[in-house]
Structures are given as structure tokens and as C-alpha cells.
Design a protein around this motif. Structure first.
Motif, mmCIF file in Angstrom:
data_model
loop_
_atom_site.group_PDB
_atom_site.id
_atom_site.type_symbol
_atom_site.label_atom_id
_atom_site.label_comp_id
_atom_site.label_asym_id
_atom_site.label_seq_id
_atom_site.Cartn_x
_atom_site.Cartn_y
_atom_site.Cartn_z
ATOM 1 N N VAL A 351 1.373 -1.110 0.047
ATOM 2 C CA VAL A 351 0.050 0.400 0.010
ATOM 3 C C VAL A 351 0.928 1.370 -0.044
ATOM 4 C CG1 VAL A 351 -1.412 1.208 1.214
ATOM 5 C CG2 VAL A 351 -2.215 -1.264 1.174
ATOM 6 N N LEU A 352 2.214 1.524 0.668
ATOM 7 C CA LEU A 352 3.027 2.068 0.969
ATOM 8 C C LEU A 352 3.712 2.126 -0.786
ATOM 9 C CD1 LEU A 352 4.571 4.534 2.166
ATOM 10 C CD2 LEU A 352 6.262 2.897 2.673
ATOM 11 N N GLY A 353 3.967 2.234 -1.582
ATOM 12 C CA GLY A 353 4.288 1.535 -2.957
ATOM 13 C C GLY A 353 3.464 1.978 -4.237
ATOM 14 N N ALA A 354 1.935 1.855 -3.318
ATOM 15 C CA ALA A 354 1.047 1.890 -4.334
ATOM 16 C C ALA A 354 0.642 3.577 -3.796
ATOM 17 C CB ALA A 354 -0.233 1.812 -3.860
ATOM 18 N N THR A 355 0.522 4.205 -2.937
ATOM 19 C CA THR A 355 0.280 5.866 -2.169
ATOM 20 C C THR A 355 1.414 6.203 -2.782
ATOM 21 O OG1 THR A 355 -0.280 4.624 -0.607
ATOM 22 C CG2 THR A 355 0.315 7.196 -0.822
ATOM 23 N N LEU A 356 2.410 6.367 -2.898
ATOM 24 C CA LEU A 356 4.060 6.965 -3.280
ATOM 25 C C LEU A 356 3.705 6.556 -5.309
ATOM 26 C CD1 LEU A 356 6.935 5.871 -1.077
ATOM 27 C CD2 LEU A 356 5.251 7.699 -0.651
ATOM 28 N N PHE A 357 3.413 5.808 -5.336
ATOM 29 C CA PHE A 357 3.634 5.914 -6.695
ATOM 30 C C PHE A 357 2.093 6.881 -7.344
ATOM 31 C CE2 PHE A 357 2.672 3.561 -11.285
ATOM 32 C CZ PHE A 357 3.684 3.646 -11.837
ATOM 33 N N GLY A 358 1.673 6.153 -6.457
ATOM 34 C CA GLY A 358 0.314 7.397 -7.195
ATOM 35 C C GLY A 358 0.548 8.717 -7.052
ATOM 36 N N MET A 359 0.960 8.995 -5.671
ATOM 37 C CA MET A 359 1.553 10.453 -5.398
ATOM 38 C C MET A 359 2.298 10.676 -6.666
ATOM 39 S SD MET A 359 1.684 10.759 -1.268
ATOM 40 C CE MET A 359 2.167 12.476 -1.423
ATOM 41 N N TYR A 360 3.403 10.290 -6.643
ATOM 42 C CA TYR A 360 4.176 10.280 -7.833
ATOM 43 C C TYR A 360 3.857 10.643 -9.092
ATOM 44 C CZ TYR A 360 7.741 9.488 -11.897
ATOM 45 O OH TYR A 360 8.486 9.507 -13.209
ATOM 46 N N ARG A 361 2.798 10.060 -9.522
ATOM 47 C CA ARG A 361 1.926 10.442 -10.996
ATOM 48 C C ARG A 361 1.339 11.510 -10.613
ATOM 49 N NH1 ARG A 361 -0.596 5.252 -13.454
ATOM 50 N NH2 ARG A 361 -1.368 4.718 -11.501
ATOM 51 N N GLN A 362 0.893 12.074 -9.890
ATOM 52 C CA GLN A 362 -0.364 12.991 -9.450
ATOM 53 C C GLN A 362 0.706 14.311 -10.159
ATOM 54 O OE1 GLN A 362 -3.498 12.893 -8.860
ATOM 55 N NE2 GLN A 362 -3.326 15.166 -8.347
ATOM 56 N N PHE A 363 1.903 14.648 -9.466
ATOM 57 C CA PHE A 363 2.126 15.157 -9.544
ATOM 58 C C PHE A 363 3.035 15.373 -10.590
ATOM 59 C CE2 PHE A 363 1.851 15.041 -4.663
ATOM 60 C CZ PHE A 363 1.374 15.989 -4.699
ATOM 61 N N ARG A 364 4.054 14.957 -11.021
ATOM 62 C CA ARG A 364 4.519 14.959 -12.586
ATOM 63 C C ARG A 364 3.648 15.216 -14.028
ATOM 64 N NH1 ARG A 364 5.598 8.710 -15.191
ATOM 65 N NH2 ARG A 364 3.615 8.976 -15.333
ATOM 66 N N ASP A 365 2.255 14.403 -13.548
ATOM 67 C CA ASP A 365 1.817 14.737 -14.884
ATOM 68 C C ASP A 365 0.936 15.738 -15.068
ATOM 69 O OD1 ASP A 365 2.469 12.170 -16.198
ATOM 70 O OD2 ASP A 365 1.382 10.580 -15.390
#
Length: 697
Positions: A351-365
Motif C-alpha cells: 500500500v505504501l508503494g501504491a501510495t507513493l507511486f500514485g502521488m508521484y504520477r499525480q505530481f508528475r502529470d
């Protein structure tokens, strides 16, 4: 297994809402279309201002339902620790009570304010917040694990500085100073989570769909039928509990000790105990959970424990009593703990990985999270429903400074107060916990929005090991670890619950302010109701927390032994127990990895390690009850799928509520010294012959 997120908050099993999410995921696609047009149906109805959503009748009904559901959650906590979603019951009963109230007033010409879905949402939020304290308050886990009743079952760290017996005063005080921090920690993030990130919060979305459907003409008719069915099975379950009471005059008496599969199977805790509660729980929980529990029971009580018992005198002393953690009981408890920790670690990282990856894509895109197959670059156009919901959701702000001042203020009060309640929990431990808690609360709220999986118990275990080891064995580290677990669990649980409620409010047009106020009032109710209900259990049942009793509180012993492990290490474990713990810890991780690797279609045939671990300590009797519930629902689906889907949750809720509320009169009878008149006990032919000869002589 933990209440549910709110859909299942709870057992340590606890993370049940994530497991229940598997079933809700299948329902999601069929409800999205209805949800997309719901605001057209309600377009002609005026949305009341936030103060008008907070009615006296709503909080009176919330108080009544909070007491009811607190008894149910408390009973489940103290028996197995598995608490299913009670959202359907809370929403349905809230709708029924207020609808009946308003109809009566309408006929009398006294109705001033109609019953709205916003008011229904306020009731739902308040009841779930209140009854949720029965889980996050640790009455079946860390808080009761501090008591002498649990400590005396261990040979380590059972001195005065590592124990604290329950008392209603300090329990209420403790809950009041730790239960509100999580609410303030995520309030400033509500727009980011719900509007900007567009997190789904499946539990909150499902609850909103339920409430919206009640307030349509067709939904109101169905709700009336569902309440009628719930009432029938409530009455049956309550009367069945009352009937069983007459046959429980002594130890091991009554239907709950019926050796359904023979006496040898009964000794290994394989029997059907006629529990309406767990038949109902089995109808609510996904099939895979129930099968996983049964597989875990067969693996442990059917294979492993008999084999280890054969090594008595070699692996552990044959002179030890059955309850000693240096003997067979140690294998049961610590191997179960190893599986729970392995499962928790895997899902925490996942879940932490999904959270960090989701936030990364959110701010990247600089876009919303991808939903329904969209690419991250596609900016979805707002539908009529979304425009209306977003407008009203942003209309009434909760000032960020209010949240910051509230969090800091309560943190200061708590830092001063807690060391007086728990002497080993020093003020600087608390400051460290409060410094990192908002980050973990955000991670938990974000993760539950993505996956519907609350990791509150995992964060609590993290606090047990870190604070307990920091304090040390000589300075009450066991008690300090358990207390720190309580602080952390309360913060991260209430944070994710509030964000789920914001999502529900967004979809039902309930004001964020009314959601926040309702959550605060519900939490305050829970801080008083839950300790009082637990105190009733504690005084009425003198063997509370004892292995093999009616209320063994399995997670209390598990949490205490986790704290002992964190403070004293592995030196006290029986021979080969540590090797088996390593094996099952790794097995839990591998099984979870395989489940994720093979995809959802195949994963539904692979047991869940967290569920498998629960029977390791307490046996398989409740798993058999739950499988009976699953079988009833399965057959019902085959005969009439539409009726099973419409009335299955109502039947299950009635079974759970009736048997759960029976604990109130049974506790009162026990306190009054009124004992059942009959003992129904089952003996082997040989034992029965000896008893007859003794009586004849």
C-alpha cells in the motif's frame, strides 16, 4: 481481523475492510452508472444548510444505535476479533427510525423538517464513529492486553510496572485525549484527496450509494422490506440466545459446546457452536475469508498442534500447564503472530508503494489519478453530478488554521496527561509519536482511498516495537509499547474514517462541516459508551480473557506478547518455535506475493494469510459457523440471486444484532447473580458410565 474502515473497522483482523473490498469491487461497476445520474433525481430537492443537517432527532437515533452497535462490536472483539462491516445495518436502521419518526409527526401535523439523505449521512457517520471506538479503543487488543488477567498468562513482564488493570475513569480519559487528533490531522487535505486526487474510497462510495438509494421512491420501498426482514431475524437471534442461556449453568455447558463432529474433534476445537452472530458474519464476509479461516484451522488444530504435542517432553517440558507460553500455547500464539506480522509487512509495503507511486504520477502529470481506464494525461470533463457535488463540497470551508490549532492544542494536552495515566510512557515518547503521526495518518487515508485497506493495526504494531524497545524491559517497556500502540492506532484510524466520511458526504451533498461535527460528536459518544460497555463485560464475566472461556479476547494476549517480543527478544520462546515463526512469516509474504502475481481471477482460490492466522490461537469453531453462513448465502444465490443480494445483508445484520444485544441482559443477569438452571454437557460413553456409577454409589 479488524471495524472495517468503516466498512470493517476493525479486528486486528482488522484490516477486514480491505478484504471485504473484494466483494464490493464486483459491485462497483454496476453502481457507477446509477451514481452518475443520481443528482438528476434529487435536483428539485433543496439541500439544507449544514446546521440544519445536524438535527436533535439525528443524534438521538445515533445514540441509540451507537449503544446497540457498541455491544455487537465489543462482543466480536472479545470472542474472535473479527468485526465485519456494519454500515448496511447502521444506514438501514437509521433510515427506518427517523422515517418512522417523521411519518408519525407528519400525520400529527407537527413535522417541521423533512428527513433528507444529508441527515441520514450524519446519522451514519455518527454511529460508525461511535461504535468504531470499540475497536480502535483496544478493548479486545492493546488496552485489555495491559491487564493482570492477560499478563498472568505469560511468565515474562507480568510485574506491576508492566500491567494496568482496566478502570472506567482512566479508560474514558485516555480515549478523550487520543481519539480526536486524527480528525484534525487530515482536515486540510480533504479537497486534495476527494476533488484533486479523485480517490475512490470504495467504502465511502458504497455507503453513499446505499443512502442515496434509500431516498428514492423505489429504494424507500425496498428499505422498508429489508427492515422487516432484519427485524424478524433480530427477534429470532435474540430469542435463540435467550433459549441457549438456560443450558449454560457450568463450565463447558450448553449448545456452544456441542461436539458436532465427535468428542475428539471437539477437543481440537472443531465443532459448530450454534452462534447466530458468526453465521451472520459469514454471510457478510467474502467467501475467501471464510474458507481461509477454515484452512488455517485445519492446518493448525488438525495437523500442526497434534504433531507438536507429540513432541512434548522433547521440545518443551511435559510438566507445563496447557496455558503456559513456554509450552504448546507458545507455538500457537507466536506462530500466529509471525503470520500476522508477515501479512502486515507485505501489505504495508504494498500500500505504501501504491501510495507513493500514485502521488508521484499525480505530481508528475499534474493530473488526477487514472480512473476507469483513463490515461493520466486525460483530464475528465465534469458531469452534472460532479459539478453539483464539487460546488457544494467547496462551498463550506473548514479553515486550515482551525485544524492546526486543534491538533497542536490536543497534542499538548495529551502529552501532559498520558504520562500520568501510563507512567512508563514518557512525554518525549509521545512527542515523537505526534510528530510522525500526521504523516502516517495521511498515508493511511491516501492508501485506504486507493485500496480500501486500512493499515491502522500495522502502524500500531510499529509503535509497539519502537517505543517498547526504546523504553526497555527495566522501565515498563511492555506497558509503554501497548500505550503507544493505542495512541497511534486511534490517530490513523480516525483519519482514514473521516476521509471516508468526506467522500460519503461529497456523494450525498452533505456538508463537510456537518460531516466533521458528526464525526466529533460520534467520537465523543464512543469515548463514553465503549468503556462503559467494556466495563459491563469486565465485571459480569470473571473469566474474561481466559483461554477457552466464552470471551477469550485472543488479540489481547497476541498484542501483549508482541510487546514482550519487542522488549525482551526471542529468548523466552520454546525450542524450534523461532524457526517455525521464521517459516510462517516468510510463507505469509510468499502467499501474498503469489496472490498478487496470478491476478484476481486465480487469487480468489488462494487463502489469505491474515485470515489463516486467526484460528491458530482460538480454534476453528467460529470458522465453521462462518462457513455455514457462506453456504446459506451461496445456496440462496443459486435459488434466487436477486432476493439474496437484496435481503442477504439484512438477514445477516439481524442475526448479528439480535445475538449481540442479548449480551446486555445476559451481563445484567450475571451481575445480579442470576445463574442458568440447567447444565447440558456431553460426555464419552466411558466417562458417562463412571459418572453414573459414582452417582449410584
Amino acid at each position: 481481523m479488524e471495524r472495517s474502515s468503516s466498512v470493517t473497522r476493525k479486528a486486528d483482523g482488522a484490516d477486514e475492510n480491505g478484504l471485504a473490498g473484494e466483494r464490493r469491487g464486483k459491485e462497483k461497476s454496476s453502481t457507477e452508472e446509477e451514481m452518475a445520474t443520481i443528482e438528476r433525481i434529487f435536483e428539485s430537492k433543496e439541500v439544507p444548510p449544514w446546521r440544519s443537517q445536524l438535527t436533535i432527532r439525528a443524534f438521538v437515533v445515533s445514540l441509540i444505535l451507537s449503544v446497540l452497535f457498541t455491544f455487537i462490536v465489543m462482543k466480536l472483539n472479545l470472542t474472535t476479533g473479527i468485526v465485519p462491516s456494519l454500515n448496511v445495518s447502521a444506514g438501514l436502521l437509521g433510515f427506518f427510525f427517523v422515517k418512522t419518526w417523521t411519518k408519525f409527526l407528519e400525520k400529527s401535523g407537527l413535522l417541521r423538517q423533512p428527513f433528507t439523505r444529508q441527515e441520514n449521512t450524519v446519522i451514519q457517520t455518527c454511529v460508525v464513529a461511535s461504535s468504531g471506538i470499540a475497536f480502535s479503543g483496544g478493548f479486545g487488543s492493546y488496552l485489555f492486553g495491559m491487564s493482570e488477567a492477560i499478563a498472568k498468562q505469560s511468565t515474562e513482564a507480568n510485574d506491576a510496572q508492566n500491567t494496568k488493570n482496566p478502570a472506567i475513569g482512566w479508560m474514558i480519559g485516555f480515549l478523550f485525549v487520543v481519539s480526536f487528533l486524527g480528525l484534525f490531522s487530515v482536515v486540510p487535505l480533504r479537497k486534495i484527496m476527494v476533488i484533486d486526487f479523485r480517490l475512490t474510497y470504495p467504502s465511502g462510495t458504497a455507503t453513499a450509494h446505499l443512502i442515496n438509494s434509500f431516498h428514492t421512491p423505489q429504494g424507500a420501498k425496498l428499505a422498508k422490506k429489508q427492515v422487516r426482514v432484519l427485524g424478524k431475524f433480530f427477534s429470532f437471534s435474540f430469542l435463540w440466545g435467550f433459549f441457549q442461556w438456560f443450558f449454560t449453568a457450568g463450565d463447558d455447558c450448553g449448545f456452544v459446546n456441542f461436539p458436532s463432529f465427535g468428542l475428539q474433534a471437539y477437543k481440537n476445537r472443531f465443532y459448530f457452536d450454534f452462534s447466530a452472530t458468526y453465521v451472520g458474519v459469514g454471510m457478510i464476509c467474502p467467501y475467501l475469508i471464510n474458507v481461509s479461516l477454515l484452512v488455517g484451522g485445519i492446518l493448525s488444530w488438525g495437523i500442526m498442534w497434534p504433531l507438536i504435542q507429540d513432541r512434548r517432553g522433547h521440545w518443551y517440558s511435559a510438566e507445563l500447564p496447557p496455558s503456559s507460553l513456554n509450552g504448546l500455547q507458545g507455538y500457537r500464539v507466536f506462530i500466529g503472530i509471525a503470520m500476522i506480522l508477515g501479512d502486515g509487512l507485505y501489505n504495508f509495503l504494498k500500500v505504501l508503494g501504491a501510495t507513493l507511486f500514485g502521488m508521484y504520477r499525480q505530481f508528475r502529470d499534474k493530473s488526477v489519478l487514472p480512473i476507469a481506464g483513463q490515461s493520466p494525461q486525460e483530464k475528465p470533463s465534469l458531469s452534472f453530478d460532479e459539478q453539483r457535488r464539487t460546488q457544494l463540497f467547496l462551498k463550506e470551508e473548514i479553515p486550515p488554521c482551525f485544524a492546526v490549532v486543534g491538533y497542536v492544542g490536543i497534542a499538548i494536552i495529551s502529552t501532559v496527561t498520558l504520562p500520568h495515566i501510563f507512567v512508563p510512557l514518557k512525554w518525549y515518547y509521545i512527542v515523537v509519536v505526534y510528530a510522525i503521526a500526521p504523516v502516517l495518518a495521511f498515508c493511511n487515508a491516501y492508501g485506504s482511498g486507493l485500496t480500501d485497506w486500512s493499515l491502522a493495526s500495522t502502524y500500531g504494531k510499529l509503535a509497539i516495537f519502537t517505543i517498547g524497545a526504546w523504553a526497555g524491559a527495566a522501565h515498563g517497556g511492555v506497558l509503554a509499547g501497548l500505550a503507544a500502540c493505542g495512541v497511534m492506532m486511534n490517530i490513523v484510524t480516525t483519519a482514514s474514517d473521516l476521509m471516508q466520511d468526506f467522500k460519503t458526504g461529497y456523494l450525498t451533498l452533505a456538508s463537510p462541516r456537518s460531516m466533521f461535527v458528526s464525526q466529533v460528536i460520534g467520537t465523543a459518544m464512543g469515548c463514553i459508551i465503549s468503556p462503559c460497555v467494556f466495563w459491563l463485560f469486565y465485571k459480569a464475566f470473571h473469566d474474561l480473557g481466559t483461554t477457552g472461556s466464552e470471551y477469550p479476547a485472543p488479540y489481547a494476549l497476541i498484542y501483549r506478547n508482541m510487546s514482550i517480543l519487542g522488549v525482551e527478544g526471542f529468548s523466552a520462546l520454546p525450542e524450534n518455535c523461532l524457526k517455525l515463526c521464521y517459516l510462517f512469516f516468510a510463507a505469509a509474504i510468499v502467499i501474498n506475493a503469489i496472490r498478487d502475481a496470478v491476478g484476481k481471477n486465480r487469487a480468489r482460490f488462494i487463502p489469505i494469510p491474515m485470515a489463516m492466522a486467526i484460528p491458530f490461537y482460538i480454534g476453528s469453531y467460529f470458522a465453521i459457523d462462518m462457513c455455514v453462513g457462506s453456504f446459506i448465502l451461496f445456496v440462496w444465490h443459486k435459488i434466487n440471486k436477486a432476493k439474496a443480494e437484496a435481503f442477504g445483508p439484512a438477514v445477516a445484520s439481524g442475526l448479528i444484532c439480535g445475538d449481540g444485544i442479548w449480551t446486555l441482559p445476559s451481563s445484567i443477569l450475571a451481575l445480579a447473580g442470576v445463574n442458568p438452571p440447567i447444565c447440558m454437557k456431553f460426555l464419552s460413553r466411558t466417562t458417562n458410565t463412571r459418572v453414573d456409577k459414582f452417582l449410584d454409589s
